[in-house]
Design a protein around this motif. Structure first.
Motif, PDB file in Angstrom:
ATOM      1  N   GLU A 114       0.826  -1.215   0.000  1.00 23.34           N
ATOM      2  CA  GLU A 114       0.000   0.000   0.000  1.00 23.34           C
ATOM      3  C   GLU A 114       0.856   1.259   0.000  1.00 23.34           C
ATOM      4  O   GLU A 114       0.534   2.234  -0.684  1.00 23.34           O
ATOM      5  N   GLN A 115       1.962   1.248   0.760  1.00 24.58           N
ATOM      6  CA  GLN A 115       2.859   2.405   0.774  1.00 24.58           C
ATOM      7  C   GLN A 115       3.472   2.614  -0.613  1.00 24.58           C
ATOM      8  O   GLN A 115       3.547   3.751  -1.102  1.00 24.58           O
ATOM      9  N   CYS A 116       3.920   1.535  -1.232  1.00 27.39           N
ATOM     10  CA  CYS A 116       4.565   1.653  -2.542  1.00 27.39           C
ATOM     11  C   CYS A 116       3.577   2.073  -3.628  1.00 27.39           C
ATOM     12  O   CYS A 116       3.972   2.683  -4.621  1.00 27.39           O
ATOM     13  N   ALA A 117       2.309   1.753  -3.454  1.00 23.70           N
ATOM     14  CA  ALA A 117       1.280   2.159  -4.412  1.00 23.70           C
ATOM     15  C   ALA A 117       0.779   3.575  -4.135  1.00 23.70           C
ATOM     16  O   ALA A 117      -0.058   4.104  -4.875  1.00 23.70           O
ATOM     17  N   GLY A 118       1.279   4.202  -3.047  1.00 20.44           N
ATOM     18  CA  GLY A 118       0.852   5.547  -2.691  1.00 20.44           C
ATOM     19  C   GLY A 118      -0.516   5.595  -2.038  1.00 20.44           C
ATOM     20  O   GLY A 118      -1.129   6.658  -1.952  1.00 20.44           O
TER      21      GLY A 118
END
Length: 131
Positions: A114-118
């Motif tokens: 989720e962090q990497c997908a923003g």
């Protein structure tokens, strides 16, 4: 976090204290085993195989307060640069290696995805926003 079956907190006195997560395999330091695993391609059904090997070998050792105090450094002894790092470039590592509790593997990997997908922010950034 839980490490070797007990609640555990460490302060990394090494270079990893300044390491952010390299999303989608963009990390610049780690191990050869980590180089092929990213938050997007690891399975959610079981903890990272490399983590199981590390914890099994570490848990079979006689207790040492020195090792206990320096566990993160001990676990990252084999880390090296995976490619040339340019002057001024940020050092990035694979946060999968920091997911210490196999019971929270799915939660940890999902959070990184989720962090990497923003879609969400990391715990430190969230803390800084509320400080």
């Amino acid at each position: 976090d839980v490490l070797l079956g007990e609640n555990h907190a460490t302060v990394d006195a090494g270079i990893l204290a300044f390491c952010n997560h390299g999303c989608n395999g963009t990390f610049t330091i780690g191990t050869e085993a980590e180089a092929n695993s990213t938050e997007t391609n690891v399975g959610l059904n079981h903890a990272w195989e490399n983590f199981e090997v590390i914890t099994n070998s570490a848990s079979s050792q006689v207790y040492s307060p020195v090792i206990a105090r320096h566990m993160r450094q001990t676990l990252s002894v084999g880390d090296y640069t995976l490619r040339d790092i340019r002057k001024g470039e940020e050092i990035l590592c694979n946060y999968l290696s920091f997911l210490g509790d196999p019971n929270h593997w799915i939660e940890g990997v999902t959070d990184l995805r989720e962090q990497c997908a923003g879609e969400t922010i990391g715990a430190i950034f969230e803390y800084e926003l509320h400080d």
